[in-house]
Design a protein around this motif. Sequence first.
Motif, PDB file in Angstrom:
ATOM      1  N   THR A  81      -5.204 -32.869 -30.496  1.00 42.06           N
ATOM      2  CA  THR A  81      -6.252 -32.666 -29.489  1.00 42.06           C
ATOM      3  C   THR A  81      -5.706 -32.850 -28.080  1.00 42.06           C
ATOM      4  O   THR A  81      -6.154 -32.193 -27.139  1.00 42.06           O
ATOM      5  N   ARG A  97     -10.503 -28.723 -21.773  1.00 44.11           N
ATOM      6  CA  ARG A  97     -10.120 -28.875 -23.178  1.00 44.11           C
ATOM      7  C   ARG A  97     -10.276 -30.331 -23.620  1.00 44.11           C
ATOM      8  O   ARG A  97     -10.729 -30.607 -24.731  1.00 44.11           O
ATOM      9  N   ARG A 100     -13.864 -31.040 -24.218  1.00 44.76           N
ATOM     10  CA  ARG A 100     -14.332 -30.352 -25.426  1.00 44.76           C
ATOM     11  C   ARG A 100     -13.866 -31.072 -26.682  1.00 44.76           C
ATOM     12  O   ARG A 100     -14.664 -31.400 -27.563  1.00 44.76           O
ATOM     13  N   TYR A 101     -12.578 -31.355 -26.762  1.00 46.10           N
ATOM     14  CA  TYR A 101     -12.039 -31.923 -27.996  1.00 46.10           C
ATOM     15  C   TYR A 101     -12.288 -33.424 -28.114  1.00 46.10           C
ATOM     16  O   TYR A 101     -12.152 -33.988 -29.190  1.00 46.10           O
ATOM     17  N   THR A 215      -5.247 -23.955 -31.037  1.00 48.11           N
ATOM     18  CA  THR A 215      -6.621 -23.839 -30.530  1.00 48.11           C
ATOM     19  C   THR A 215      -7.601 -23.387 -31.607  1.00 48.11           C
ATOM     20  O   THR A 215      -8.673 -23.997 -31.759  1.00 48.11           O
ATOM     21  N   LEU A 218      -8.286 -26.354 -33.922  1.00 43.97           N
ATOM     22  CA  LEU A 218      -9.122 -27.391 -33.303  1.00 43.97           C
ATOM     23  C   LEU A 218     -10.556 -26.911 -33.131  1.00 43.97           C
ATOM     24  O   LEU A 218     -11.502 -27.663 -33.365  1.00 43.97           O
ATOM     25  N   ASP A 219     -10.715 -25.654 -32.713  1.00 47.23           N
ATOM     26  CA  ASP A 219     -12.069 -25.118 -32.532  1.00 47.23           C
ATOM     27  C   ASP A 219     -12.823 -25.067 -33.852  1.00 47.23           C
ATOM     28  O   ASP A 219     -14.020 -25.368 -33.905  1.00 47.23           O
ATOM     29  N   LEU A 222     -13.796 -28.586 -34.700  1.00 46.09           N
ATOM     30  CA  LEU A 222     -14.898 -29.017 -33.828  1.00 46.09           C
ATOM     31  C   LEU A 222     -16.201 -28.363 -34.245  1.00 46.09           C
ATOM     32  O   LEU A 222     -17.247 -29.015 -34.308  1.00 46.09           O
TER      33      LEU A 222
END
Length: 338
Positions: A81, A97, A100-101, A215, A218-219, A222
């Motif tokens: 992250t 970022r 967000r993370y 990315t 991680l997205d 999330l």
Amino acid sequence: MKSDRINFPSGFWAGIQQIGVSPHDVAGKAQLPLTIITEPAKVTAAQYFRIWEAYSELVGNAAIGIIKLVTVFEATHYPPTVLATYHARSYRDALNRMARYKQMCPPESLRITEEGELCTIELEWLSSPQLEHPVLVGTTLAFLLELGRRGTGQHVTAHSVEFTHKMSIEEVKPLEAYFGCPVRTGAAGNRLTLHRRDLDRPFTTYNKELLEIITPILDRTLDEQTSRSIPEMVKWTLKRSLSGGHLDIRAVASELGMSDRTLQRRLTEEGTTFKQLLTQARHEQAREYLADPKLDIKEVAFLIGYEDQNSFYRAFRLWEGATPANWRAYYFRLNPTS
């Protein structure tokens, strides 16, 4: 009942060892098993803050503990992250970022506001603000600035820094030297305010190929976490605000970006009500707080939104069939090292 757990960064142990603080001493002082040092771990909010408290006591000076840790922490120890922020396109991209993370890594979240020539980043807490620690707060804010310095290769300075905790002059001066700006303590919130012009600075560490790999992962992670059911999202929102007084469905709906009528309809579709979720949130947080020996029962009642202790006692007996004191005594018999 399941408690919220926090992923503890394994790189923390390598970092404190580099500055001469024994990980074994910190774990021991925090009353945690030594396996936490060598194995990936999820800890309760109370355990998380005990680690930071132990580290702070062993370092002795809060400012030194903050500055040394953020400056010595090597990028090789960054979790995915944080790597996604370190290799971002610009300082603004990195901060967005990070915000967000950070949702995947409670207990704190970041609120970024750009206005005029300034950008303010404020820490918000899922767990009780009374559990937050000045060294944890300082390390989080300092890391956000350190990220900009490492990414841009420039000595970025802040416009101002604010801490809710009081600090001595001996602690404030080194922090002002590090941040390059005035540091105010005893403030209403924990905030790092940057010069907005610095957010446009490109990162020399920008790595397009790496971001294209991590990315989407991680997205997706999330999205899996934030695609929780509406009842879970309502409970999460309530837990952040229980000690703030009366909570109604309109306030929660607004925070979730919908009307109160829409939220009520969604909850009905899920077979629950706002009142039931409020009760569940209080019940779960009560258990979490009672597991922390530093909080007395009167504090626990306040932290979960009860104005008087008797109301809390009555509610808790309905939930657990025991008084808060008896539940706590039984809990510590089963968990003597908690």
